[in-house]
Design a protein around this motif. Sequence first.
Motif, PDB file in Angstrom:
ATOM      1  N   VAL A  95       0.869  -1.174   0.000  1.00  0.00           N
ATOM      2  CA  VAL A  95       0.000   0.000   0.000  1.00  0.00           C
ATOM      3  C   VAL A  95       0.903   1.220   0.000  1.00  0.00           C
ATOM      4  O   VAL A  95       1.797   1.331   0.840  1.00  0.00           O
ATOM      5  CB  VAL A  95      -0.926   0.028   1.239  1.00  0.00           C
ATOM      6  N   TYR A  96       0.667   2.123  -0.928  1.00  0.00           N
ATOM      7  CA  TYR A  96       1.493   3.323  -1.048  1.00  0.00           C
ATOM      8  C   TYR A  96       0.672   4.555  -0.696  1.00  0.00           C
ATOM      9  O   TYR A  96      -0.563   4.546  -0.759  1.00  0.00           O
ATOM     10  CB  TYR A  96       2.065   3.429  -2.464  1.00  0.00           C
ATOM     11  N   LEU A  97       1.382   5.599  -0.333  1.00  0.00           N
ATOM     12  CA  LEU A  97       0.755   6.830   0.117  1.00  0.00           C
ATOM     13  C   LEU A  97      -0.293   7.347  -0.859  1.00  0.00           C
ATOM     14  O   LEU A  97      -1.381   7.750  -0.450  1.00  0.00           O
ATOM     15  CB  LEU A  97       1.833   7.893   0.361  1.00  0.00           C
ATOM     16  N   ASP A  98       0.012   7.308  -2.147  1.00  0.00           N
ATOM     17  CA  ASP A  98      -0.914   7.875  -3.129  1.00  0.00           C
ATOM     18  C   ASP A  98      -2.187   7.048  -3.304  1.00  0.00           C
ATOM     19  O   ASP A  98      -3.122   7.485  -3.967  1.00  0.00           O
ATOM     20  CB  ASP A  98      -0.224   8.111  -4.474  1.00  0.00           C
ATOM     21  N   SER A  99      -2.241   5.865  -2.689  1.00  0.00           N
ATOM     22  CA  SER A  99      -3.466   5.065  -2.770  1.00  0.00           C
ATOM     23  C   SER A  99      -4.353   5.228  -1.536  1.00  0.00           C
ATOM     24  O   SER A  99      -5.454   4.698  -1.496  1.00  0.00           O
ATOM     25  CB  SER A  99      -3.117   3.586  -2.965  1.00  0.00           C
ATOM     26  N   LEU A 100      -3.875   5.972  -0.548  1.00  0.00           N
ATOM     27  CA  LEU A 100      -4.651   6.184   0.678  1.00  0.00           C
ATOM     28  C   LEU A 100      -5.629   7.341   0.507  1.00  0.00           C
ATOM     29  O   LEU A 100      -5.373   8.269  -0.259  1.00  0.00           O
ATOM     30  CB  LEU A 100      -3.708   6.507   1.845  1.00  0.00           C
ATOM     31  N   PRO A 101      -6.728   7.305   1.252  1.00  0.00           N
ATOM     32  CA  PRO A 101      -7.649   8.448   1.232  1.00  0.00           C
ATOM     33  C   PRO A 101      -6.934   9.716   1.704  1.00  0.00           C
ATOM     34  O   PRO A 101      -6.024   9.660   2.542  1.00  0.00           O
ATOM     35  CB  PRO A 101      -8.748   8.048   2.217  1.00  0.00           C
ATOM     36  N   GLU A 102      -7.360  10.854   1.192  1.00  0.00           N
ATOM     37  CA  GLU A 102      -6.731  12.141   1.518  1.00  0.00           C
ATOM     38  C   GLU A 102      -6.693  12.402   3.021  1.00  0.00           C
ATOM     39  O   GLU A 102      -5.705  12.904   3.544  1.00  0.00           O
ATOM     40  CB  GLU A 102      -7.478  13.264   0.798  1.00  0.00           C
TER      41      GLU A 102
END
Length: 94
Positions: free
Chosen positions: A6-13
């Motif tokens: 899981v990468y940062l850009d795939s997490l909810p804002e």
Amino acid sequence: MTEPAVYLDSLPEAAVALLRAVQQALDIPLPDMTDEDERAYATLLQRRSVDARVILAGVLHDGHNVGRAAESLRAWTAERPVTYTPWSDDGGAA
């Protein structure tokens, strides 16, 4: 079993905002070498750590809104600014 990456850009804002708020709360400059500055650093780091733990506990255990938690932690961090003399890489205080 290995969890998928899981990468940062795939997490909810809101989750990213909370991670950034925790990092900003705890990323304080090292103090100058005086006892007073070192005590102020330790006190500030301890207080901000407690703030971060309270915010995270609210999210993880009490179901608090993640975005609002990030805003609260940023506000609490702003209320506890660095008041000591930070260390400088050039061999002394900044």
